[in-house]
Design a protein around this motif. Structure first.
Motif, PDB file in Angstrom:
ATOM      1  N   GLU A 125       5.903   5.029   5.177  1.00  9.70           N
ATOM      2  CA  GLU A 125       6.346   4.344   6.484  1.00  9.70           C
ATOM      3  C   GLU A 125       7.662   3.821   6.302  1.00  9.70           C
ATOM      4  OE1 GLU A 125       4.846   2.217  10.664  1.00  9.70           O
ATOM      5  OE2 GLU A 125       3.462   2.537   8.767  1.00  9.70           O
ATOM      6  N   VAL A 126       7.830   3.019   5.185  1.00 13.75           N
ATOM      7  CA  VAL A 126       9.284   2.569   4.915  1.00 13.75           C
ATOM      8  C   VAL A 126      10.138   3.630   5.015  1.00 13.75           C
ATOM      9  CG1 VAL A 126      10.682   1.279   3.114  1.00 13.75           C
ATOM     10  CG2 VAL A 126       8.445   0.371   3.961  1.00 13.75           C
ATOM     11  N   ARG A 127       9.995   4.621   3.992  1.00 11.73           N
ATOM     12  CA  ARG A 127      10.765   5.550   4.021  1.00 11.73           C
ATOM     13  C   ARG A 127      11.026   6.417   5.236  1.00 11.73           C
ATOM     14  NH1 ARG A 127      11.442  11.107   2.329  1.00 11.73           N
ATOM     15  NH2 ARG A 127      12.835  11.547   0.489  1.00 11.73           N
ATOM     16  N   SER A 128       9.932   6.541   6.081  1.00 13.24           N
ATOM     17  CA  SER A 128      10.234   7.266   7.456  1.00 13.24           C
ATOM     18  C   SER A 128      11.026   6.636   8.389  1.00 13.24           C
ATOM     19  CB  SER A 128       9.038   7.618   8.039  1.00 13.24           C
ATOM     20  OG  SER A 128       7.999   8.119   7.293  1.00 13.24           O
ATOM     21  N   LEU A 129      10.941   5.154   8.257  1.00 13.60           N
ATOM     22  CA  LEU A 129      11.856   4.361   9.018  1.00 13.60           C
ATOM     23  C   LEU A 129      13.278   4.399   8.469  1.00 13.60           C
ATOM     24  CD1 LEU A 129       9.427   1.184   9.658  1.00 13.60           C
ATOM     25  CD2 LEU A 129      10.458   2.756  11.491  1.00 13.60           C
ATOM     26  N   LEU A 130      13.314   4.316   7.461  1.00 16.43           N
ATOM     27  CA  LEU A 130      14.854   4.593   6.656  1.00 16.43           C
ATOM     28  C   LEU A 130      15.410   5.721   7.074  1.00 16.43           C
ATOM     29  CD1 LEU A 130      14.609   3.105   3.220  1.00 16.43           C
ATOM     30  CD2 LEU A 130      16.300   2.506   4.974  1.00 16.43           C
TER      31      LEU A 130
ATOM     32  N   LEU B 284       6.756  -3.056  10.981  1.00 12.22           N
ATOM     33  CA  LEU B 284       5.954  -2.871   9.912  1.00 12.22           C
ATOM     34  C   LEU B 284       5.921  -4.051   8.877  1.00 12.22           C
ATOM     35  CD1 LEU B 284       4.525  -1.082   7.947  1.00 12.22           C
ATOM     36  CD2 LEU B 284       6.602  -0.233   6.589  1.00 12.22           C
ATOM     37  N   LEU B 285       4.604  -4.624   8.645  1.00 13.28           N
ATOM     38  CA  LEU B 285       4.356  -5.707   7.982  1.00 13.28           C
ATOM     39  C   LEU B 285       3.857  -5.655   6.504  1.00 13.28           C
ATOM     40  CD1 LEU B 285       2.662  -7.911  10.665  1.00 13.28           C
ATOM     41  CD2 LEU B 285       5.348  -8.076   9.913  1.00 13.28           C
ATOM     42  N   LEU B 286       4.578  -5.821   5.563  1.00 12.12           N
ATOM     43  CA  LEU B 286       4.195  -5.718   4.244  1.00 12.12           C
ATOM     44  C   LEU B 286       3.694  -6.968   3.393  1.00 12.12           C
ATOM     45  CD1 LEU B 286       6.105  -2.665   2.927  1.00 12.12           C
ATOM     46  CD2 LEU B 286       3.913  -2.783   3.816  1.00 12.12           C
ATOM     47  N   GLN B 287       2.522  -7.177   3.148  1.00 11.78           N
ATOM     48  CA  GLN B 287       2.313  -8.339   2.264  1.00 11.78           C
ATOM     49  C   GLN B 287       2.461  -7.912   0.763  1.00 11.78           C
ATOM     50  OE1 GLN B 287      -1.753 -10.052   2.232  1.00 11.78           O
ATOM     51  NE2 GLN B 287      -1.085 -11.622   0.722  1.00 11.78           N
ATOM     52  N   SER B 288       3.212  -8.555   0.037  1.00 12.51           N
ATOM     53  CA  SER B 288       3.421  -8.250  -1.270  1.00 12.51           C
ATOM     54  C   SER B 288       4.501  -9.279  -1.963  1.00 12.51           C
ATOM     55  CB  SER B 288       4.331  -6.855  -1.475  1.00 12.51           C
ATOM     56  OG  SER B 288       4.801  -6.540  -2.660  1.00 12.51           O
TER      57      SER B 288
ATOM     58  N   ALA C 233       0.853  -1.201  -0.017  1.00 13.57           N
ATOM     59  CA  ALA C 233       0.149   0.072   0.008  1.00 13.57           C
ATOM     60  C   ALA C 233       0.799   1.398   0.138  1.00 13.57           C
ATOM     61  CB  ALA C 233      -0.978   0.065   1.177  1.00 13.57           C
ATOM     62  N   PRO C 234       0.329   2.348  -0.713  1.00 11.76           N
ATOM     63  CA  PRO C 234       1.440   3.486  -0.898  1.00 11.76           C
ATOM     64  C   PRO C 234       1.456   4.210   0.590  1.00 11.76           C
ATOM     65  CG  PRO C 234      -0.678   3.789  -2.267  1.00 11.76           C
ATOM     66  CD  PRO C 234      -0.724   2.324  -1.652  1.00 11.76           C
ATOM     67  N   GLY C 235       0.631   4.058   1.730  1.00  8.70           N
ATOM     68  CA  GLY C 235       0.951   4.540   2.862  1.00  8.70           C
ATOM     69  C   GLY C 235       2.242   3.751   3.684  1.00  8.70           C
ATOM     70  N   ALA C 236       1.930   2.416   3.542  1.00 10.54           N
ATOM     71  CA  ALA C 236       3.130   1.697   3.892  1.00 10.54           C
ATOM     72  C   ALA C 236       4.285   1.875   3.286  1.00 10.54           C
ATOM     73  CB  ALA C 236       2.916   0.026   3.617  1.00 10.54           C
ATOM     74  N   LEU C 237       4.242   2.413   2.270  1.00 11.43           N
ATOM     75  CA  LEU C 237       5.731   2.759   1.443  1.00 11.43           C
ATOM     76  C   LEU C 237       6.256   3.838   2.166  1.00 11.43           C
ATOM     77  CD1 LEU C 237       5.145   2.140  -2.266  1.00 11.43           C
ATOM     78  CD2 LEU C 237       6.520   0.831  -0.855  1.00 11.43           C
TER      79      LEU C 237
ATOM     80  N   MET D  38       7.614 -10.651  -4.271  1.00  7.73           N
ATOM     81  CA  MET D  38       8.798  -9.884  -4.439  1.00  7.73           C
ATOM     82  C   MET D  38       8.851  -9.131  -5.590  1.00  7.73           C
ATOM     83  SD  MET D  38      10.149 -10.301  -1.674  1.00  7.73           S
ATOM     84  CE  MET D  38       8.725 -10.292  -0.869  1.00  7.73           C
ATOM     85  N   ALA D  39       8.300  -9.549  -6.847  1.00  8.95           N
ATOM     86  CA  ALA D  39       8.163  -8.759  -7.899  1.00  8.95           C
ATOM     87  C   ALA D  39       7.554  -7.279  -7.899  1.00  8.95           C
ATOM     88  CB  ALA D  39       7.500  -9.462  -9.101  1.00  8.95           C
ATOM     89  N   SER D  40       6.624  -7.276  -7.034  1.00  8.60           N
ATOM     90  CA  SER D  40       5.740  -5.873  -6.744  1.00  8.60           C
ATOM     91  C   SER D  40       6.756  -5.155  -5.592  1.00  8.60           C
ATOM     92  CB  SER D  40       4.481  -6.065  -6.204  1.00  8.60           C
ATOM     93  OG  SER D  40       3.871  -6.828  -7.396  1.00  8.60           O
ATOM     94  N   ALA D  41       7.135  -5.825  -4.765  1.00  9.43           N
ATOM     95  CA  ALA D  41       7.932  -4.944  -3.682  1.00  9.43           C
ATOM     96  C   ALA D  41       9.082  -4.340  -3.862  1.00  9.43           C
ATOM     97  CB  ALA D  41       8.227  -6.071  -2.426  1.00  9.43           C
ATOM     98  N   ALA D  42       9.964  -5.254  -4.814  1.00  9.83           N
ATOM     99  CA  ALA D  42      11.292  -4.627  -5.140  1.00  9.83           C
ATOM    100  C   ALA D  42      10.932  -3.396  -5.981  1.00  9.83           C
ATOM    101  CB  ALA D  42      12.028  -5.675  -5.838  1.00  9.83           C
ATOM    102  N   LYS D  43       9.943  -3.617  -6.913  1.00  5.31           N
ATOM    103  CA  LYS D  43       9.791  -2.260  -7.747  1.00  5.31           C
ATOM    104  C   LYS D  43       9.349  -1.379  -6.930  1.00  5.31           C
ATOM    105  CE  LYS D  43       8.851  -5.293 -11.799  1.00  5.31           C
ATOM    106  NZ  LYS D  43       7.606  -5.695 -12.881  1.00  5.31           N
ATOM    107  N   ALA D  44       8.333  -1.369  -6.043  1.00  8.83           N
ATOM    108  CA  ALA D  44       7.791  -0.477  -5.039  1.00  8.83           C
ATOM    109  C   ALA D  44       8.980   0.393  -4.374  1.00  8.83           C
ATOM    110  CB  ALA D  44       6.718  -0.733  -4.267  1.00  8.83           C
ATOM    111  N   LEU D  45       9.869  -0.566  -3.832  1.00  5.21           N
ATOM    112  CA  LEU D  45      10.944   0.126  -3.222  1.00  5.21           C
ATOM    113  C   LEU D  45      12.060   0.794  -3.681  1.00  5.21           C
ATOM    114  CD1 LEU D  45      11.514  -3.102  -0.660  1.00  5.21           C
ATOM    115  CD2 LEU D  45      10.625  -0.836  -0.192  1.00  5.21           C
TER     116      LEU D  45
END
Length: 574
Positions: A202-207, A325-329, A196-200, A331-338
C-alpha cells in the motif's frame, strides 16, 4: 528466584551487577544517603562501571538522557529521594518527549517509614507514573531484594520497547541493604516490529499515485543502519527528506535530497512545501506541535495531504492524526523494509525534489551582522569541526546552529545533534559533558545562550573532575552567546507588549573568568574576525574551553527569531 551458586551480597551490589549485565558502563547522578549500598556497589565494581557524580540532579538527568541519544543504549541516572527526584524530573520529561530510553533510580525512605510523610518521602508511582502524562512509561518501587534483578530487566525492556522512553524505579533504603542470592538476568534485546507485507504494498501504491511526496524523519529508536536504509530509500525513489524538530542528524544535511529542518524557525518555503505535498511519509516522528507548526502544516485531525504515519508505539498511531495508512514498526525495521520497495524507472517529481533542495540552499545565504555575525560563527564551526557532536538547550541562539550548520547523518559520522525537543533550558552543557566522557575521541561543541547556560553552568565542575575533553583526542568547547536577556521571551514580549520590557533582562558574570575558575580555558570574543582564531586555539589546547561571545540584545531578538516568528506566521496564514 534464588540459586545455590549465586553468592549472597547486598541488594545494592546486585543492582550494580544487573546494570553491568545490561551493558551499562557509565551512570550519572548525585549521591544520596538513601542509596549508599548502591554507591558501595559501584566501588566494588569500579573496574567495570563508573558513577559520574554531578553537581545537580537536573544536570545529571540531562547527562543520562544525552548519553542515551549518543550511544543508542538506555541512559542511567541515580538521585536521592524527594528534592533529588524532583530536580531530576526535567531530564525525565525531556526523555519522555524525545522518546529516549532512560532509567531513573531514586532512593526511597525505608519500608518501615512509608506513608507517614517521612523525611523527603514521595509516592513516585503517583508523581511519575503513566497517568502523570509526560514523565515516565512506567514508575514503580522495588518491593524486595530477591526481585530486584527482575525489576531491572523489566525496566530495560519497557524503556526500549515500542516508543522508547524513561522508566522510574524507587529503591527503599532497607531493601538495598538486604542480602540476596538472586542472580542477575541476561541483557535485554528489544523485539523489533516489522511492517506487514500488505502494508508495504500500500505504501508503494500511494507513492505511485503521488506527484509531490515528502518524507519527514524524526523520533527515537534510530540506528546507524536505519538512517543508512532511509538514505537508500530516498535515493531509490528520489524523495525530498525533511527532518523533524531537532532531529537533523537522521539525514545527511549535505545530501542533494535534504530539504531542511521542519521545526521552529522553519524556512517559509519549506513550510509551504509541506502544505503543498500530496503525500507525507512520517517516519518515527510523532508529528508534534513544533514539527507541524502548531498542527497547521498538517491540519489536525485530518490533513489535506495523504499521510503515511510509521511509528514504533501503537498508542501514537491515530492519536492526533487520522492517517491514510498507519504502520507500527521500529525504525530499524521500517527503514529496511522501505529500502526494499522497488521504484519505477521514471518518477514525476524530480523537479519537486530539486526545488526543495534549492530552497534549502537559498536559505543558507546569511545577511551579515556586525560586529559579531553568528551565521559566520556557525560556518566557522562547520569548517573546523564538521563531524563534532553539537549540543544546545533552548533559546533563540539555537536557531543559528539549526539553520547554518550541516549535520552529518548518524550512519556516516555518529550522532552529531544532541538537543531537547522538549525545549528544556540548561540541556546543552550537561549533554556536552556526557558526550565528551562517553566519546572522548570526538570533538564536542555546546552552543548556549546566557540564560540557558547558567541553568546548569555548575556542570563545568563535573567536566573538570572527570577530565572531559582532555583524553582521547577530542576537545570539549562551550560557546556562550551573551546578549544580556532571555532572548526568546523578550522577543515574544516585544511582539505582544512593545517597549514594555519586564523580567527578561539579565545581569551576567564574566563567563570566560567563570570558566577559568572551574579549570577551563576562557576567552572573550566581541568581533566576527576574532572568533575563528579563538576556535582554532580551543581545538588545539588540551583543557576544555569556554568562548564568551558578546552580542547586542537586539541581534537575537530581532534579526534571527523575529524572522522565524514571521516565517511561522506566514506558514499558518498560507
Amino acid at each position: 528466584m534464588t540459586t545455590s551458586h549465586t553468592p549472597s551480597r547486598l541488594a545494592g551490589h546486585a543492582l550494580v551487577e544487573a546494570l553491568i549485565a545490561q551493558g551499562v558502563d557509565t551512570c550519572f547522578g548525585v549521591p544520596g544517603e538513601s542509596f549508599l549500598a548502591v554507591l558501595d556497589g559501584f566501588h566494588e565494581h569500579a573496574q567495570r562501571i563508573r558513577f559520574v557524580a554531578c553537581r545537580q540532579e537536573g544536570g545529571a538527568a540531562f547527562m543520562a538522557e544525552a548519553g542515551a541519544k549518543l550511544t543508542g543504549k538506555p541512559g542511567v541516572c541515580f538521585v536521592t529521594r524527594g528534592p533529588g527526584a524532583t530536580n531530576a524530573s526535567i531530564g525525565l520529561h525531556t526523555a519522555f518527549q524525545d522518546s529516549t530510553p532512560m532509567i531513573l533510580f531514586i532512593g526511597q525512605v525505608g519500608s518501615d517509614m512509608r506513608d507517614r510523610e517521612a523525611f523527603q518521602e514521595l509516592d513516585y508511582r503517583a508523581v511519575f507514573g503513566p497517568n502523570s502524562l509526560g514523565f515516565a512509561k512506567w514508575a514503580t518501587e522495588i518491593p524486595s531484594a530477591d526481585r530486584l534483578p527482575e525489576y531491572v530487566a523489566r525496566a530495560f525492556h519497557v524503556a526500549q520497547q515500542g516508543r522508547p522512553g524513561p522508566v522510574v524505579l524507587a529503591l527503599p533504603e532497607d531493601m538495598l541493604t538486604t542480602p540476596t542470592t538472586a542472580p542477575v538476568l541476561a541483557r535485554v534485546e528489544p523485539a523489533q516490529a516489522w511492517p506487514a507485507p500488505g502494508a508495504l504494498r500500500e505504501v508503494r501504491s500511494l507513492l505511485l499515485a503521488s506527484q509531490r511526496p515528502l518524507v519527514i524523519a524524526g523520533g527515537g529508536g534510530w540506528t546507524p543502519e536505519a538512517t543508512h536504509a532511509l538514505e537508500r530509500f530516498a535515493e531509490n525513489w528520489q524523495l525530498p527528506v525533511g527532518c523533524a524538530f531537532r532531529r537533523q542528524d537522521l539525514f545527511d544535511n549535505g545530501h542533494r535530497l535534504y530539504a531542511g529542518d521542519i521545526g521552529i524557525g522553519i524556512n517559509p518555503k519549506l513550510a509551504q512545501r509541506v502544505k503543498d505535498a500530496d503525500l507525507v511519509i512520517a517516519l518515527g516522528a510523532r508529528l508534534d506541535e513544533m514539527t507541524t507548526g502548531g498542527y497547521t502544516l498538517l491540519a489536525a485531525p485530518r490533513p489535506t495531504q495523504k499521510l503515511i504515519h510509521v511509528h514504533a508505539g501503537p498508542e501514537e498511531l491515530g492519536r492526533v492524526y487520522a492517517a491514510d495508512l498507519l504502520l507500527q514498526s521500529s525504525m530499524a525495521s521500517a527503514a529496511k523494509a522501505l529500502e526494499s520497495l522497488a521504484a519505477p524507472t521514471q518518477l514525476p517529481w524530480a523537479d519537486w525534489a530539486a526545488a526543495a533542495r534549492a530552497d534549502y540552499e537559498a536559505n543558507q545565504v546569511p545577511q551579515p551582522v556586525e560586529p559579531l555575525d553568528m551565521a559566520a560563527v556557525v560556518r566557522s564551526l562547520t569548517r573546523h569541526a564538521p563531524d563534532a557532536v553539537y549540543t544546545n538547550g533552548a533559546g533563540n541562539y539555537s536557531g543559528w546552529l539549526h539553520r547554518y550548520h550541516r549535520y552529518g547523518a548518524l550512519h556516516r559520522t555518529g550522532r552529531t545533534q544532541l538537543a531537547p525537543t522538549s525545549g528544556a533550558m540548561g540541556y546543552g552543557l550537561p549533554a556536552a559533558v556526557a558526550a565528551s566522557l562517553l566519546a572522548p575521541h570526538r570533538h564536542v561543541i555546546n552552543l548556549a545562550g546566557d540564560g540557558d547556560f547558567l541553568m546548569n553552568g555548575q556542570e563545568l565542575a563535573t567536566a573538570s573532575a572527570y577530565g572531559a575533553g582532555r583524553e582521547g583526542g577530542g576537545r570539549l568547547i562551550s560557546i556562550v552567546v551573551d546578549n544580556g536577556t532571555y532572548g526568546t521571551i523578550r522577543m515574544h514580549q516585544e511582539r505582544e507588549y512593545p517597549a514594555r520590557v519586564s523580567g527578561t533582562a539579565l545581569a551576567n558574570p564574566d563567563f570566560a573568568a567563570l570558566a577559568r575558575a572551574y579549570g577551563w580555558a576562557g576567552e572573550r570574543v566581541e568581533a566576527t574576525a576574532a572568533f575563528e582564531p579563538a576556535l582554532v586555539r580551543a581545538l588545539e589546547r588540551r583543557e576544555p574551553t569556554l568562548l564568551h561571545l558578546v552580542l547586542d540584545e537586539n541581534v537575537s531578538t530581532s534579526r534571527t527569531t523575529l524572522a522565524a516568528i514571521r516565517g511561522a506566521a506566514l506558514a499558518r496564514q498560507g
